[in-house]
Structures are given as C-alpha cells and as structure tokens.
Design an enzyme around this catalytic site. Sequence first.
Site, short mmCIF file in Angstrom:
data_model
loop_
_atom_site.label_atom_id
_atom_site.label_comp_id
_atom_site.label_asym_id
_atom_site.label_seq_id
_atom_site.Cartn_x
_atom_site.Cartn_y
_atom_site.Cartn_z
N GLY A 1 6.52 -24.48 9.22
CA GLY A 1 5.71 -23.30 8.97
C GLY A 1 4.80 -23.39 7.76
O GLY A 1 4.15 -22.42 7.40
N ARG B 1 -3.40 -31.03 14.60
CA ARG B 1 -2.05 -30.68 14.14
C ARG B 1 -1.69 -31.42 12.87
O ARG B 1 -1.86 -32.62 12.77
CB ARG B 1 -1.03 -31.05 15.22
CG ARG B 1 -1.45 -30.70 16.62
CD ARG B 1 -0.57 -31.35 17.66
NE ARG B 1 0.80 -30.86 17.65
CZ ARG B 1 1.75 -31.38 18.42
NH1 ARG B 1 1.49 -32.42 19.20
NH2 ARG B 1 2.97 -30.89 18.37
N CYS C 1 34.25 -37.56 -16.54
CA CYS C 1 35.09 -36.37 -16.36
C CYS C 1 34.31 -35.06 -16.51
O CYS C 1 34.88 -34.01 -16.58
CB CYS C 1 36.27 -36.39 -17.32
SG CYS C 1 35.81 -36.33 -19.04
N ARG D 1 11.57 -35.07 17.30
CA ARG D 1 12.03 -35.60 16.01
C ARG D 1 13.54 -35.47 15.97
O ARG D 1 14.11 -34.72 16.77
CB ARG D 1 11.40 -34.82 14.85
CG ARG D 1 11.96 -33.43 14.77
CD ARG D 1 11.24 -32.57 13.78
NE ARG D 1 11.40 -31.19 14.25
CZ ARG D 1 10.71 -30.17 13.83
NH1 ARG D 1 9.77 -30.33 12.94
NH2 ARG D 1 10.94 -28.98 14.30
N ASN E 1 29.13 -33.31 -19.62
CA ASN E 1 28.65 -31.98 -20.00
C ASN E 1 28.12 -31.99 -21.44
O ASN E 1 27.00 -31.58 -21.71
CB ASN E 1 29.76 -30.93 -19.88
CG ASN E 1 30.24 -30.78 -18.46
OD1 ASN E 1 29.56 -31.17 -17.52
ND2 ASN E 1 31.43 -30.21 -18.30
N MET F 1 2.26 -25.78 7.11
CA MET F 1 0.88 -26.17 7.36
C MET F 1 0.60 -25.91 8.83
O MET F 1 1.50 -25.74 9.61
CB MET F 1 0.70 -27.62 6.99
CG MET F 1 0.89 -27.80 5.50
SD MET F 1 0.84 -29.49 4.99
CE MET F 1 1.90 -30.23 6.15
N TYR G 1 35.93 -44.81 -11.86
CA TYR G 1 36.31 -43.58 -11.18
C TYR G 1 35.45 -42.41 -11.61
O TYR G 1 34.78 -42.46 -12.64
CB TYR G 1 37.79 -43.25 -11.42
CG TYR G 1 38.12 -42.83 -12.83
CD1 TYR G 1 38.00 -41.50 -13.23
CD2 TYR G 1 38.54 -43.76 -13.78
CE1 TYR G 1 38.28 -41.11 -14.53
CE2 TYR G 1 38.83 -43.38 -15.07
CZ TYR G 1 38.70 -42.05 -15.45
OH TYR G 1 38.96 -41.67 -16.73
N GLU H 1 30.77 -38.80 -25.33
CA GLU H 1 30.06 -37.55 -25.06
C GLU H 1 29.10 -37.18 -26.17
O GLU H 1 28.37 -36.21 -26.07
CB GLU H 1 31.06 -36.42 -24.81
CG GLU H 1 32.08 -36.24 -25.92
CD GLU H 1 33.10 -35.16 -25.60
OE1 GLU H 1 32.81 -34.28 -24.78
OE2 GLU H 1 34.18 -35.20 -26.21
N SER I 1 35.80 -42.49 -21.11
CA SER I 1 35.52 -41.49 -20.09
C SER I 1 34.28 -40.71 -20.53
O SER I 1 34.25 -40.16 -21.63
CB SER I 1 36.71 -40.55 -19.92
OG SER I 1 36.38 -39.54 -19.00
N HIS J 1 15.42 -16.85 -11.24
CA HIS J 1 16.47 -16.67 -12.22
C HIS J 1 17.81 -16.42 -11.55
O HIS J 1 18.82 -17.06 -11.84
CB HIS J 1 16.11 -15.50 -13.14
CG HIS J 1 17.15 -15.19 -14.17
ND1 HIS J 1 18.12 -14.24 -13.96
CD2 HIS J 1 17.40 -15.72 -15.38
CE1 HIS J 1 18.91 -14.19 -15.02
NE2 HIS J 1 18.48 -15.08 -15.90
N LYS K 1 5.34 -36.31 12.81
CA LYS K 1 4.88 -35.92 14.15
C LYS K 1 4.09 -37.05 14.80
O LYS K 1 4.34 -37.41 15.96
CB LYS K 1 4.00 -34.67 14.01
CG LYS K 1 3.84 -33.88 15.28
CD LYS K 1 2.99 -32.62 15.06
CE LYS K 1 3.75 -31.53 14.31
NZ LYS K 1 2.87 -30.43 13.87
N ARG L 1 43.00 -30.94 -19.84
CA ARG L 1 42.67 -30.27 -21.10
C ARG L 1 43.95 -29.68 -21.68
O ARG L 1 44.78 -29.17 -20.93
CB ARG L 1 41.67 -29.15 -20.86
CG ARG L 1 40.35 -29.59 -20.27
CD ARG L 1 39.44 -28.37 -20.09
NE ARG L 1 38.14 -28.74 -19.55
CZ ARG L 1 37.89 -28.83 -18.23
NH1 ARG L 1 38.85 -28.58 -17.36
NH2 ARG L 1 36.68 -29.15 -17.82
#
Length: 901
Positions: free
Chosen positions: A106, A97, A853, A342, A789, A108, A873, A766, A785, A458, A28, A581
């Site tokens: 909203g 301000r 992957c 802004r 996960n 502060m 990639y 992995e 690769s 959750h 601001k 897979r």
Amino acid sequence: MVTTHETDKYVYDFAEGNKDLKDLLGGKGANLAEMTNLGLPVPPGFTITTGACQAYLATGREPDGLAGQIEAHLEALERAMGRRLGDPQDPLLVSVRSGARFSMPGMMETVLNVGLNDRSVVGLARQAGGSDRFAWDSYRRLIQMFGKTVCEVPGEEFEHALDEAKRAKGTHDDLDLDADDLRGLVETYKKIFVKHTGREFPQEPREQLDLAIRAVFESWNAERAILYRRQERIPADLGTAVNVVAMVFGNLGPDSGTGVAFTRDPGSGAQGIYGDYLANAQGEDVVAGIRNTVPLQELERLDKTSYDQLLDIMARLEGHYQDLCDIEFTIERGKLWMLQTRVGKRTAAAAFVIAGQLVDEGLIDLDEALHRVNGAQLAQLMFPRFQLDHEFEAVARGIGASPGAASGAVVFTSARAVELAAEGKSVILVRRETNPDDLNGMIAAQGILTSRGGKTSHAAVVARGMGKTCVSGADGIEVNVPAKRFTVGGRTVSEGDVVSIDGTTGKVYLGEVPVTPSEVVQYFEGSLDPERTDDALVRAVHRIMTHADDRRRLAVRTNADTGADAARARRFGAEGIGLCRTEHMFLGDRRELVERLILAATDAERTDALAALLPLQRQDFVEIFREMAGLPVTVRLIDPPLHEFLPPLEQLAVNVAVAQERGEDVAKEEALLAAVRRMHEENPMLGLRGVRLGLVIPGLFAMQVRAIAEAAVAVTRDGGTACPEIMVPLVGAVQELETVRAEAEKIIAEVVGDSGVEVLIGTMIEVPRAALTAGQIAEAAQFFSFGTNDLTQMGWGFSRDDVEGAFFWRYLELGIFGISPFESIDRDGVGRLIRIAAEEGRAARPGLKLGVCGEHGGDPDSVHFFHEVGLDYVSCSPFRVPVARLEAGRAAIETTGSDSR
Ligand code: ADP
Ligand code: MG
Ligand code: MG
C-alpha cells in the site's frame, strides 16, 4: 554520485529476468519474470530497473538511454500483442506498477489502463465486441488512478463523483452503471482533473506512460513510504522498479473476474485453498473492498476450467518456490492470467507450521526450516492470547506496538491510572499520544492505547521498553480527555468502562475478553507432550527447537535469583545461570540487618551484622545450586549502591521531623537519616557501587564469597554437585579484581578444603575501560561476562532509566538508531568494545570463558552478534531462553546476520 551511461541496461523484458534478481527488478518484476520463464500465462511486459529509479532520484531526471530502451521494449511488446499503444482502432493498454526489493504494501501505487484516451476508448469498445460499458469503465478508472497517483488529485473527489453517479441511478452497486452513466462520469472526472492540475487529462498515450513511470519513481520518496521504511528498517536508497504490463481485463463481463489466493492458510498454515474472487472487476476492486468478494472455491462453479488450472499453477508455484506463495490473477473471458506471485507473509504460528509441513513434504530440510522462522515469532507465540469468539468484535484497529493481551478500565490521565492501580484495578491508559509526563501512568497501567503515532511513537517505544502491551495509532477512536471519554464507531466509552487491547494485532475490543495461555509456553513448561498432542503448532515448534539445539554452538543460560526462577528457566532449556543477582537477598525482612551493617560504628558491630547475614545468604545459594544440579551458576557479588536498601531520604526526613515534633525518641532514625545523607550521590549509577563497594566496606564481599563456597560444599556433602562462578561487578582496572580475588581465594581455599568443590572467579565487563584493558584483566579473571546494559549505558552515556521516556522516541524518529541500543546491541560501538575485549582477553588467556548477561542475551539480532564474536554463552531472563536457543541455532546455520524479513 550516480553516473549513468548510454550503455547501462535499464529495461528487462520479463523473459530476461528471474526470481533472484530482486535487487535489480524488485520483487514483483523478478517474480513476473520467473513465472514467465516457468511457462505460466503472464501477460507480456517489461521491468524498468531499480537502478533507473536511483539515477532518477539522484539527478531529478531520467537517466540517459532510458527513454530509448523503453521505446524499444514497448515496440517489442506491441509486436507481441499485435496492438499499438494509443491506436484508435485497436489500442494496446498497459499497467504501470511499482515493485521494490522488499514489499511495501500500500505504500506505492499502480496505474491501470494506461493508453486510453477519447479516441481509443471507442476502439477498445469495438475490440471488446461492442462492450461500451467496459471501455468507459476502463477509461474512468484510468483518469481516477492517474489523477490520484500521478497528479495528486485528492482521491475522494473521484469517489464522491462515483457515489453521486450511483445515487442518481438509485443503486449501491457500480455494476448497475451503464455505458452512458460511465461516459458521463468520465466527463466529471476530467473536470475534477482540470480543476486540480490546471491542465487537461493527457491524451497522448506515451506521455501518460512516461508520467506514470516518473510518478512511480517519485513515490519511493513519498512521506508515508519513508516512514514505512524507517519502521521496517528497509534501506532508503534501494529505489523501486517499475513494471509495464500488457492489460488483461477482468471487467469484461460475468465470465471475467479477478482474485487473490494463498497456497496455504497464512493464518494457521493449514493446507487448503484460501482466496477471494470477484467477478466482472479489475484488480484493485478486490483489495479496495468496494464489492463483496466470494471465497475462491466458488470459482469452481463459475469457471471450472480456470479453477482447475489455477489450482494446478498454485501447486507448481509452491513446489518451485518451496514455500507458501500468494498470487494475484485475472480471468479475461474464461482465460486465466497470472499477475503476481511472491513468497507470502504469514503469522508467527503459520511460519512454524508451514516450515514443519514443508520438511514433511520433502521440499526443504530442517536447516532451511530453522532459517525460515525466527525468535521474534517465537516470542509472539509465547504471549497469552485473547480467546475470541463471536461475542467480541474489534471496534478499532491500530498498530500492534508492543505485544501482549491486556484488559482494564479506561483512564485518560496518568494521575487517574496511578490512583486506580493503587486500588488494585487493572487500567488501560488511553491518550491521543503519550509524552514523558505520562510515564507514571504507563507504569501503573496494564496497557496503553493511543489514537495517534506509529511504531516509533513515544507510547510505542516506552511500552516496549517496559514490556507493556500497547496499541498505538488507533485512529478510529476520538479521544476527549477533558470529558473523560472516547468515541469509536458511534459508541462512547467513558472512564471506568472496560476495554481489551491486543498488542500483537493492534485490535481494540469493548469489554473484557478472556485470555488463554499460550500452548507453546505449556509445551516449554512440560505440560503439553509434543509427541502426543494434535496441535500442529506445538509439534512444529518442538521439531524446530530440537534442531536448533542440535545446531547451536552458543550455550544458553538464564538470569535467575531464586530457586523458583531457576527451575522455570531449566524447563525452558537453560543450561546454567549466567547471572544470579544477590541484591534481593538484602531486602524484605533482612533490611534491618543491612541497616545495622550500614550504621555500624565499630568493626565489631559490622562483623556482627555480616555474620547474621551469612547463614541467610548461604541458604539462598543452597537452594539455587540444588535446583541447577551441577550446571554452572554465576553469582554476582552485590552491585547497587547501599543506600538503595535504606528508606528514601524524603520519607525518612519527614518521619524524623514528625517524631521529633511528638517528642519521641528518634536517635536511631536520626542516625539512619544521617547515613542516608552521607551516602547520597548525585549520580548513583556512577558512584559507590559494585567492586568499589567491596573495596570500601570491609568484610562485605568476603561474607558473600564465604556464603557461596559454604553453600557449594553443603550441596556437595549431600551428594549433589555445585559449580559456582563468582563474578565481580563493575571492574574497570585489573588491580580492583586482583584485590578482591586475593581475599576471595583465601576464603575459598579455607572453606572448600578437600571437598572437591571448584569455584571460579571472574569479572563482568561492563565499564568501557574494562573492555579496553581486557588483556590485563584477563590475567586475573577465569571468565568474562559482558554486562551489556551498563556497557551500553556507559558507552553511549545514556542513563537508561531516563532516556527512553525523555528522547528515544525522537532519536528513533530521526533514524539516529533504528532500535533502542538497550533492546538490540549496538554492533558498531558497544559491539566493538565487546569484540576488543573478547579478542584481547582470549589472547592473554587462551580458552577464557566468555558470556553475556545483559537483556541483550535474549534479543534475536544480538544473539547473532554474540555468535559471530565467538562468545561461549548468552544468558537472559527465563522467558527469553527459548528465543535465545532458537536464534543461536539460526546463527549457527547462517553465515551472515539474521534476515528475518
Ligand atoms: P499492488 O502491489 O498494490 O498489489 P499491483 O501492481 O499488483 O499493485 O496492481 C494493483 C492491482 O491491479 C492488482 O490487483 C493487480 O492484479 C492488477 N493489475 C496490475 N496489472 C494488471 C494488468 N496488466 N492487467 C490486469 N490487472 C492488473
Ligand atoms: Mg499486487
Ligand atoms: Mg551492571
């Protein structure tokens, strides 16, 4: 430790700042300075820096030198205005301000009319040409805002008193309250103030100012501000700046007023005039919705001079900021004042449309346009949307916790959700908040609606993990689980009634709202021609995507196991398959063959079973290779433990027992049961799977390798091209890979012969050990690769299937991480493993092809990381391919990570 010195500069006049000083002056303050220096009509004022706030928060007191600097700037302000703060004849009033680096709407607060007291209120009335009403209205606003913001007096008490005054007057409009009513209200407000604070409302203007400044500092650490920052991932230590601005008055009569405006429609991006105006009011009334605003266009009729000037300023601001701006303004007796601007927030669709327009208008180039949109917005545009018309009105609004549009019958328990889903019904699980026991219900439901909790509750976390639509914290609804109903706005919704929830906007509708497919998806699918459509969004997306493709260095592949998936992904722009897979090729009517394989008592039986699987696998690969027409296809050899392909232990045990009871012949089932028992693992994720399986079951990997090579040769013989890459999962040691590779190379050489087909052999990285010994593994691998996960799972020691429901919500709440490491790559830990493996792998084998992957391949932030680390990639699910393309383009034009805020 914050150290402060007398010489530190804590206060900047508006004329001293500019828009690039947001870190120091807050958004601001920086923009007020920018407008001042553009010569726009901004009331004079000054900004106290975020540094002063940081120092205050660290030490609990104002830093040395601050008071003196405020004094000096206040004097300058008084000189400029020709009025003094607290002057009983002709008082200067100011607003105090807050304004941080990032906007926290909203969170502060602001105090207006600081400087009024029992004496100067009279002076103010005289100054305003005898408007007592205006002066007392301003005073009552000060006590109200000051009480609430600075002294924590419950705001409702003031509201009640105001309502009471209106009731006594027999009106609903605060404009009907006259000077006497407002004077009376001030008396009431003061009593409320004393009751809650134990002291009189401070009459000394400088004390009002200092207390208000301190309150703004402290508001940085208010609970809701802390929560908001955590959700938006805004650093906790930035602090807020404080702006002290000379008051201008929109509540001086019908020729005064206040409003907000956007330079384009923040919803669609369309050019035009968008805004609201409220005559005879102070700024906070517009936002608070106390009175009905009129569309900004009305101002043309009310005050043509100010209107024209405003449009002129808006055009200038857009040209200057080269982007959509939002503004706040006030008109005081026909004189226009700018109070804020802004770069404005906008919807995902508007972001694309505006970026495209600004390129057309020559304000920005395509790189900048690409920088201004992001993958999260694109992903949002790819969800189906509710087709809303006048018939549907939202009955409640919560937080859009997980995007999508879902309709279904309301249920209140997990068990009921599962029951109805089993009957083929769509259900929406409604809870006050969910807990880990609701997991089954959440899986069964089409969407989840809770009346409590935010973005990290959750319900929100788990739903996002599942890709399920979720609205959380819709506090307008009152859930009564035992009675199987909820109430909202006086209406009752019972179990079985249909509701619709929008996980993007957080809105809740009664009844089934029809859904429209996304036009952006239609474009990606090829059914909407971007050159012909008059859909501005599609044209903008097309243009920016094309540029992203030009710019990006990372290739984008897809994870696809079937010809159909591969085809869709290609339409979405995939340049190959990064993960095919082979598991599903062992399911369905092939289960029987797998059972034979597992139960094989002799080599001959096993060889038979494998021989029967071979042609089926070969056919699967032929289809995929054909679909990908010469693009690389990475096939992962079988990964999960074999017992996953057998019936579950309990079910089998029951079947056998029942059959035995009936005296049936159960020899085969018993053998199966014994096998399942034998293969049962406590920790299957860490057990006999991946390369381990290939090394233990003779002929299994060999059969798959043969099927791949034969399929490639078959496609080539038919005049096509196939580029298979065989990927060995779960390797932790180079010796594992060497063993598999030696066998595979023999088979490939034999099958391929002189067909010209080339088959690469590489590995997944992995297991953390693989990353740490990548230099050795690269000697045996033609590509890596990253399976992010498993790498995340094993790097953190998190069982993916268990943790999200069990405790991630708590970790997010505590800020241990800002986002699930399964959603966005953990740069510091898992990311470090990737860096090490990439560097050491390439050192050992220059030019080693590197890809990723895991699902992270389609996560915006992770894509930037993979670009930085130098991968070749990323590969992700078909739907994420456009997101990855866009973000790969953005990563290429940005030197640092993504700043999508
Ligand atoms: P927020 O960040 O919540 O918008 P602001 O600091 O912008 O809070 O102020 C709240 C309202 O008060 C806005 O409508 C603003 O335009 C108005 N306002 C702030 N300062 C002044 C001032 N000096 N004179 C008149 N109105 C003001
Ligand atoms: Mg504002
Ligand atoms: Mg894996």
